[in-house]
Write a protein that holds these residues in place. Structure first.
Motif, PDB file in Angstrom:
ATOM      1  N   GLU A 135       0.823  -1.202   0.000  1.00  0.00           N
ATOM      2  CA  GLU A 135       0.000   0.000   0.000  1.00  0.00           C
ATOM      3  C   GLU A 135       0.859   1.254   0.000  1.00  0.00           C
ATOM      4  O   GLU A 135       0.507   2.261  -0.618  1.00  0.00           O
ATOM      5  CB  GLU A 135      -0.940   0.020   1.217  1.00  0.00           C
ATOM      6  CG  GLU A 135      -2.006  -1.057   1.196  1.00  0.00           C
ATOM      7  CD  GLU A 135      -1.494  -2.379   1.772  1.00  0.00           C
ATOM      8  OE1 GLU A 135      -0.473  -2.356   2.480  1.00  0.00           O
ATOM      9  OE2 GLU A 135      -2.100  -3.418   1.497  1.00  0.00           O
ATOM     10  N   LEU A 136       1.975   1.187   0.713  1.00  0.00           N
ATOM     11  CA  LEU A 136       2.886   2.338   0.753  1.00  0.00           C
ATOM     12  C   LEU A 136       3.458   2.610  -0.626  1.00  0.00           C
ATOM     13  O   LEU A 136       3.540   3.766  -1.059  1.00  0.00           O
ATOM     14  CB  LEU A 136       4.011   2.085   1.767  1.00  0.00           C
ATOM     15  CG  LEU A 136       5.031   3.204   1.927  1.00  0.00           C
ATOM     16  CD1 LEU A 136       4.346   4.473   2.399  1.00  0.00           C
ATOM     17  CD2 LEU A 136       6.130   2.788   2.882  1.00  0.00           C
ATOM     18  N   LEU A 172       2.100   1.857  -3.533  1.00  0.00           N
ATOM     19  CA  LEU A 172       1.012   2.386  -4.353  1.00  0.00           C
ATOM     20  C   LEU A 172       0.761   3.862  -4.039  1.00  0.00           C
ATOM     21  O   LEU A 172       0.578   4.684  -4.947  1.00  0.00           O
ATOM     22  CB  LEU A 172      -0.261   1.568  -4.134  1.00  0.00           C
ATOM     23  CG  LEU A 172      -1.477   1.993  -4.946  1.00  0.00           C
ATOM     24  CD1 LEU A 172      -1.202   1.868  -6.433  1.00  0.00           C
ATOM     25  CD2 LEU A 172      -2.684   1.171  -4.544  1.00  0.00           C
ATOM     26  N   ALA A 173       0.773   4.216  -2.770  1.00  0.00           N
ATOM     27  CA  ALA A 173       0.575   5.604  -2.362  1.00  0.00           C
ATOM     28  C   ALA A 173       1.707   6.483  -2.892  1.00  0.00           C
ATOM     29  O   ALA A 173       1.461   7.592  -3.384  1.00  0.00           O
ATOM     30  CB  ALA A 173       0.487   5.699  -0.841  1.00  0.00           C
ATOM     31  N   LEU A 174       2.942   6.013  -2.814  1.00  0.00           N
ATOM     32  CA  LEU A 174       4.079   6.794  -3.316  1.00  0.00           C
ATOM     33  C   LEU A 174       3.992   6.992  -4.832  1.00  0.00           C
ATOM     34  O   LEU A 174       4.291   8.070  -5.345  1.00  0.00           O
ATOM     35  CB  LEU A 174       5.396   6.121  -2.941  1.00  0.00           C
ATOM     36  CG  LEU A 174       5.780   6.185  -1.463  1.00  0.00           C
ATOM     37  CD1 LEU A 174       7.050   5.367  -1.210  1.00  0.00           C
ATOM     38  CD2 LEU A 174       5.979   7.617  -1.025  1.00  0.00           C
ATOM     39  N   LEU A 180       1.216   7.023  -6.654  1.00  0.00           N
ATOM     40  CA  LEU A 180       0.124   7.962  -6.915  1.00  0.00           C
ATOM     41  C   LEU A 180       0.531   9.396  -6.588  1.00  0.00           C
ATOM     42  O   LEU A 180       0.218  10.329  -7.340  1.00  0.00           O
ATOM     43  CB  LEU A 180      -1.114   7.564  -6.129  1.00  0.00           C
ATOM     44  CG  LEU A 180      -1.835   6.302  -6.616  1.00  0.00           C
ATOM     45  CD1 LEU A 180      -2.983   5.960  -5.684  1.00  0.00           C
ATOM     46  CD2 LEU A 180      -2.322   6.473  -8.034  1.00  0.00           C
ATOM     47  N   ILE A 181       1.222   9.585  -5.479  1.00  0.00           N
ATOM     48  CA  ILE A 181       1.689  10.927  -5.110  1.00  0.00           C
ATOM     49  C   ILE A 181       2.671  11.450  -6.147  1.00  0.00           C
ATOM     50  O   ILE A 181       2.608  12.616  -6.551  1.00  0.00           O
ATOM     51  CB  ILE A 181       2.310  10.908  -3.697  1.00  0.00           C
ATOM     52  CG1 ILE A 181       1.213  10.702  -2.654  1.00  0.00           C
ATOM     53  CG2 ILE A 181       3.072  12.195  -3.423  1.00  0.00           C
ATOM     54  CD1 ILE A 181       1.732  10.457  -1.252  1.00  0.00           C
ATOM     55  N   THR A 182       3.560  10.597  -6.621  1.00  0.00           N
ATOM     56  CA  THR A 182       4.529  10.994  -7.637  1.00  0.00           C
ATOM     57  C   THR A 182       3.825  11.401  -8.927  1.00  0.00           C
ATOM     58  O   THR A 182       4.179  12.409  -9.545  1.00  0.00           O
ATOM     59  CB  THR A 182       5.520   9.847  -7.918  1.00  0.00           C
ATOM     60  OG1 THR A 182       6.151   9.469  -6.700  1.00  0.00           O
ATOM     61  CG2 THR A 182       6.556  10.248  -8.933  1.00  0.00           C
TER      62      THR A 182
END
Length: 55
Positions: free
Chosen positions: A2-3, A5-7, A9-11
């Motif tokens: 999940e981390l 995936l979050a990174l 998406l943020i990028t």
């Protein structure tokens, strides 16, 4: 997982934001067009005090 995936998406969001800002011209507005002063009889287009300051 999940981390990661979050990174990702943020990028993507940051990259697209930067690209949108650069495409927009970084907020640059075109310069105003310069026009010659007008004179109506003996009345200048600017105040006499302004004319004395710039000449």
């Amino acid at each position: 997982m999940e981390l990661l995936l979050a990174l990702v998406l943020i990028t993507i969001v940051v990259a697209r934001t930067i690209r949108a800002i650069r495409r927009d011209g970084l907020g640059h507005a075109p310069a105003e067009r310069s026009q010659a002063d007008w004179i109506a009889d003996s009345l200048p287009s600017r105040a006499y005090a302004d004319l004395a300051r710039f000449h």
